[in-house]
Design an enzyme around this catalytic site. Structure first.
Site, mmCIF file in Angstrom:
data_model
loop_
_atom_site.group_PDB
_atom_site.id
_atom_site.type_symbol
_atom_site.label_atom_id
_atom_site.label_comp_id
_atom_site.label_asym_id
_atom_site.label_seq_id
_atom_site.Cartn_x
_atom_site.Cartn_y
_atom_site.Cartn_z
ATOM 1 N N HIS A 110 1.373 4.172 -3.091
ATOM 2 C CA HIS A 110 1.155 5.600 -2.888
ATOM 3 C C HIS A 110 2.417 6.435 -3.083
ATOM 4 O O HIS A 110 2.342 7.658 -3.143
ATOM 5 C CB HIS A 110 0.483 5.847 -1.533
ATOM 6 C CG HIS A 110 -0.963 5.520 -1.601
ATOM 7 N ND1 HIS A 110 -1.427 4.224 -1.489
ATOM 8 C CD2 HIS A 110 -2.043 6.296 -1.842
ATOM 9 C CE1 HIS A 110 -2.733 4.221 -1.644
ATOM 10 N NE2 HIS A 110 -3.134 5.469 -1.854
ATOM 11 N N TRP B 146 -8.507 3.038 -10.266
ATOM 12 C CA TRP B 146 -7.721 3.109 -9.033
ATOM 13 C C TRP B 146 -8.454 2.402 -7.884
ATOM 14 O O TRP B 146 -7.857 1.614 -7.154
ATOM 15 C CB TRP B 146 -7.442 4.572 -8.667
ATOM 16 C CG TRP B 146 -6.624 4.722 -7.424
ATOM 17 C CD1 TRP B 146 -7.095 4.937 -6.159
ATOM 18 C CD2 TRP B 146 -5.204 4.647 -7.306
ATOM 19 N NE1 TRP B 146 -6.045 5.007 -5.272
ATOM 20 C CE2 TRP B 146 -4.882 4.832 -5.958
ATOM 21 C CE3 TRP B 146 -4.178 4.451 -8.232
ATOM 22 C CZ2 TRP B 146 -3.567 4.830 -5.489
ATOM 23 C CZ3 TRP B 146 -2.868 4.444 -7.765
ATOM 24 C CH2 TRP B 146 -2.576 4.626 -6.413
ATOM 25 N N TYR C 99 -4.373 17.353 0.375
ATOM 26 C CA TYR C 99 -4.797 15.974 0.655
ATOM 27 C C TYR C 99 -3.603 15.148 1.115
ATOM 28 O O TYR C 99 -2.571 15.106 0.438
ATOM 29 C CB TYR C 99 -5.412 15.388 -0.610
ATOM 30 C CG TYR C 99 -5.978 13.987 -0.491
ATOM 31 C CD1 TYR C 99 -6.464 13.485 0.700
ATOM 32 C CD2 TYR C 99 -6.037 13.170 -1.609
ATOM 33 C CE1 TYR C 99 -6.995 12.204 0.783
ATOM 34 C CE2 TYR C 99 -6.567 11.898 -1.551
ATOM 35 C CZ TYR C 99 -7.042 11.416 -0.348
ATOM 36 O OH TYR C 99 -7.564 10.154 -0.272
ATOM 37 N N TYR D 138 0.843 -1.203 0.000
ATOM 38 C CA TYR D 138 0.000 0.000 0.000
ATOM 39 C C TYR D 138 0.879 1.255 0.000
ATOM 40 O O TYR D 138 0.648 2.184 -0.773
ATOM 41 C CB TYR D 138 -0.935 -0.005 1.212
ATOM 42 C CG TYR D 138 -1.915 1.127 1.203
ATOM 43 C CD1 TYR D 138 -3.128 1.023 0.527
ATOM 44 C CD2 TYR D 138 -1.632 2.326 1.848
ATOM 45 C CE1 TYR D 138 -4.022 2.078 0.498
ATOM 46 C CE2 TYR D 138 -2.516 3.382 1.823
ATOM 47 C CZ TYR D 138 -3.706 3.254 1.155
ATOM 48 O OH TYR D 138 -4.590 4.305 1.122
#
Length: 122
Positions: free
Chosen positions: A38, A92, A57, A34
């Site tokens: 990212h 995504w 964000y 993960y």
């Protein structure tokens, strides 16, 4: 669902922005992958987020899988709806869904659990 704060955009005067914080849970055996995904978020996904109103964000991930997201936006529901219309977001979300625990809808972007803001210091 997040308070509104006056944030100033250079040369544009004040804009009302909603601060949103949400939580999800990443499967413990998928944490490293993960993180890696990212580090390489698709440029077209980043552009779609910008175009639909996702500002400042950030995602934070603990070693036990707790994922905390924070963003600022003029309208969180509109920002989510805008992303829901994007083909890149559908791709995504489909790729990322297997990383999460207990997704009721099958997609992280619809299972975000926003937290109530109880204090803010400018």
């Amino acid at each position: 669902m997040g308070d509104r704060a006056a944030l100033h955009a250079p040369g544009k005067g004040p804009a009302l922005m909603q601060r949103v914080c949400f939580v999800l849970r990443v499967k413990p055996d998928r944490l490293e992958e993960y993180r890696e995904r990212h580090r390489n978020v698709w440029p077209e996904m980043q552009q779609a987020l910008r175009e639909t109103g996702w500002h400042n964000y950030s995602l934070f991930l603990s070693d036990d899988g707790l994922l905390v997201g924070y963003l600022e936006t003029e309208d969180f529901e509109a920002a989510k709806a805008g992303m829901a219309q994007r083909e890149v977001n559908r791709r995504w979300q489909a790729e990322m869904a297997p990383f999460f625990e207990n997704l009721e809808s099958g997609a992280a972007d619809t299972d975000m659990r926003p937290l109530d803001e109880v204090f803010h210091l400018d």
